[in-house]
Design an enzyme around this catalytic site. Structure first.
Site, PDB file in Angstrom:
ATOM      1  N   LYS A   5       0.811  -1.217   0.000  1.00 12.94           N
ATOM      2  CA  LYS A   5       0.000   0.000   0.000  1.00 12.94           C
ATOM      3  C   LYS A   5       0.848   1.273   0.000  1.00 12.94           C
ATOM      4  O   LYS A   5       0.406   2.314  -0.468  1.00 12.94           O
ATOM      5  CB  LYS A   5      -0.921   0.002   1.222  1.00 12.94           C
ATOM      6  CG  LYS A   5      -2.083  -0.975   1.102  1.00 12.94           C
ATOM      7  CD  LYS A   5      -3.194  -0.367   0.263  1.00 12.94           C
ATOM      8  CE  LYS A   5      -4.425  -1.271   0.215  1.00 12.94           C
ATOM      9  NZ  LYS A   5      -5.473  -0.644  -0.625  1.00 12.94           N
ATOM     10  N   SER A  30      -8.424   1.053   7.924  1.00 10.08           N
ATOM     11  CA  SER A  30      -8.228   0.346   9.184  1.00 10.08           C
ATOM     12  C   SER A  30      -6.838  -0.269   9.248  1.00 10.08           C
ATOM     13  O   SER A  30      -6.490  -0.939  10.209  1.00 10.08           O
ATOM     14  CB  SER A  30      -9.269  -0.769   9.324  1.00 10.08           C
ATOM     15  OG  SER A  30      -9.119  -1.692   8.270  1.00 10.08           O
ATOM     16  N   GLU A 156      -9.432 -13.668  -3.654  1.00  6.44           N
ATOM     17  CA  GLU A 156     -10.290 -13.029  -2.661  1.00  6.44           C
ATOM     18  C   GLU A 156     -10.621 -14.000  -1.540  1.00  6.44           C
ATOM     19  O   GLU A 156     -10.623 -15.210  -1.746  1.00  6.44           O
ATOM     20  CB  GLU A 156     -11.638 -12.662  -3.302  1.00  6.44           C
ATOM     21  CG  GLU A 156     -11.628 -11.421  -4.151  1.00  6.44           C
ATOM     22  CD  GLU A 156     -13.041 -11.095  -4.621  1.00  6.44           C
ATOM     23  OE1 GLU A 156     -13.406  -9.919  -4.546  1.00  6.44           O
ATOM     24  OE2 GLU A 156     -13.762 -12.016  -5.063  1.00  6.44           O
ATOM     25  N   GLY A 160     -15.787 -12.699   0.960  1.00  7.61           N
ATOM     26  CA  GLY A 160     -15.828 -11.373   0.344  1.00  7.61           C
ATOM     27  C   GLY A 160     -15.524 -11.455  -1.139  1.00  7.61           C
ATOM     28  O   GLY A 160     -14.560 -10.871  -1.624  1.00  7.61           O
ATOM     29  N   ASP A 162     -16.808 -10.153  -3.763  1.00  3.53           N
ATOM     30  CA  ASP A 162     -17.480  -9.114  -4.566  1.00  3.53           C
ATOM     31  C   ASP A 162     -16.847  -8.957  -5.943  1.00  3.53           C
ATOM     32  O   ASP A 162     -17.534  -8.712  -6.933  1.00  3.53           O
ATOM     33  CB  ASP A 162     -17.455  -7.771  -3.827  1.00  3.53           C
ATOM     34  CG  ASP A 162     -16.048  -7.375  -3.386  1.00  3.53           C
ATOM     35  OD1 ASP A 162     -15.465  -8.101  -2.562  1.00  3.53           O
ATOM     36  OD2 ASP A 162     -15.536  -6.363  -3.880  1.00  3.53           O
ATOM     37  N   SER A 257       1.868  -9.890   0.263  1.00  4.18           N
ATOM     38  CA  SER A 257       1.965  -8.618   0.987  1.00  4.18           C
ATOM     39  C   SER A 257       0.582  -8.317   1.544  1.00  4.18           C
ATOM     40  O   SER A 257      -0.422  -8.544   0.838  1.00  4.18           O
ATOM     41  CB  SER A 257       2.412  -7.515   0.005  1.00  4.18           C
ATOM     42  OG  SER A 257       2.308  -6.241   0.586  1.00  4.18           O
TER      43      SER A 257
END
Lengths: 281, 281
Positions: A5, A30, A156, A160, A162, A257
């Site tokens: 990130k 978060s 995924e 979750g 999606d 990661s």
């Protein structure tokens, strides 16, 4: 800071104009995006305010604070983090750093695949963890700019899915907040930009259970000597489970990661027993 | 197999004559040497018998068995492991693989420093964990063959400072079995060959406490995302504590190895709290 990130956050902040830098940046996260923005801001001399839930992993809260960011805490059940962030943005004239759905974030995330291809040379496939889609979009663009034949796969959590459902449906689907140990992959829908890139570039999206994520974390601990958080273990889990068809015998790269996890939670997920399994797996 | 010991074991076994290979090898070790010999033997198609204490870390016993070695267990308080191993050697005509005091073991261990210098280019110093001296002797010879100015440092547990005291005294000193969490560094005296090489090539030996080893393990977990066992954390501990004089601002390489530790013990040593300290340390 222990997760990809940072790459997107740094690229985003580095492209801000001087007058934008002076007014600071705001992000809501978060976890790893919070730390990424906080560290990038520190390195570039920009003030950062991060809106984080009170139940964020302590190790991520601590690191974000130690990187020098101001933290605004909210209770998940009582407040809307985007509203809080936007209020700060308006009051201060600050810039909101989106978690994934932005060309600069995507481009920054893509540098991980560039480095992977530099180190590993020709690959037939690259497998990445899949939340909002910033990493997979950047990976796909970077890899396909060099070699269009590289198959890109996203992984995924089962709870979750999606992104998998959205690709199947041909349009972005919104799900409830997924209950999974992969706290970095709890997105409820793909981004607009990241979904468009994924539709064009991604071979397939597969899912893994929380138990499979845990097994992959244990494998990384016992055999690779790597500390991996549940979200980061997703590609390894899919590969260890043989979840991706047609890649046996191929040269496959995996982006594993991040690795930000509280020691106590890590210990609970590892369990007390010695990880079993074929040491040559 | 998660520790440098494989390098020496493989080099030793690879140089055995065909008739020696057919009769198999024997080693005594509570840990990483056991696994190194077992894996090297498997790769070279040699049968291996390893004499291990009943209180060896479960993760090391399991891995040694899974690599295909026959394990002979003994009780530390009741039996002498060298005697058990030598009896098997005589009965079978097998070859004993010494843990460190042998030119082939030393040469194999030295390949880690060669790779470090290939990857990191010019270094002013290299810091290694120090038990019987196989790694430091190989490191010193490999590094000084390329560049005599590289300062070589060894790091011992405070409780097991047999090498530091031997260098000070100018002759090999034997101590009691040291009580330390660094189960890979519980040697009681330097090897004859390794001591001779160390006297000529090693700049200094420093010591670290068990608490400092634990802090270094926590640092590796939280900031490097690396699983390191207490013995492997010794160089990192010495550097984080500023224990080695005159290397501030220099280009320093550290050999951080191994990473074989039971999950429950790892969890206990990490502790429950979030590792603190400057994230930029």
């Amino acid at each position: 800071m222990g997760a990809f990130k940072f790459r997107g956050a740094y690229n985003f902040l580095a492209t801000l104009a001087p007058h934008e830098r002076r007014r600071g940046v705001v992000a809501f996260s978060s976890g790893n995006h919070a730390q990424g923005v906080a560290l990038a801001a520190r390195l570039l001399g920009i003030s950062a305010t991060i809106v984080m839930p009170t139940d964020a992993p302590a190790v991520k809260l601590t690191a974000t604070r130690e990187y020098g960011a101001e933290i605004v805490l909210y209770r998940r059940e009582e407040a809307n983090r985007e509203a809080i962030a936007r209020e700060i943005v308006q009051r201060r004239g600050a810039t909101l750093v989106p978690p994934f759905d932005d060309a600069r974030i995507v481009a920054g995330a893509g540098t991980a695949a560039l480095e992977l291809l530099e180190d590993a040379a020709a690959l037939d496939a690259i497998v990445v963890p899949l939340g909002g889609g910033g990493l997979i979009a950047g990976t796909a663009i970077a890899a396909h700019a060099l070699d269009e034949s590289i198959a890109i796969y996203g992984v995924e959590p089962q709870a979750g899915d999606d992104f998998a459902r959205s690709l199947q449906r041909g349009e972005r689907v919104t799900t409830a907040v997924p209950q999974t140990i992969a706290d970095g992959l709890q997105t409820t829908s793909p981004g607009e930009l990241t979904f468009a890139i994924a539709r064009e570039h991604v071979r397939a999206v597969v899912t893994v259970s929380d138990g499979e994520l845990r097994d992959a974390m244990r494998f990384a601990f016992a055999r690779m000597k790597l500390v991996v958080e549940p979200s980061g273990a997703a590609p390894l889990a899919a590969l260890l489970q043989g979840r991706i068809a047609g890649i046996a015998g191929k040269r496959v790269g995996a982006i594993v990661s991040g690795g930000n996890i509280d020691p106590a939670r890590y210990a609970r997920l590892l369990g007390d027993d010695v990880p079993a399994g074929d040491v040559f797996a």
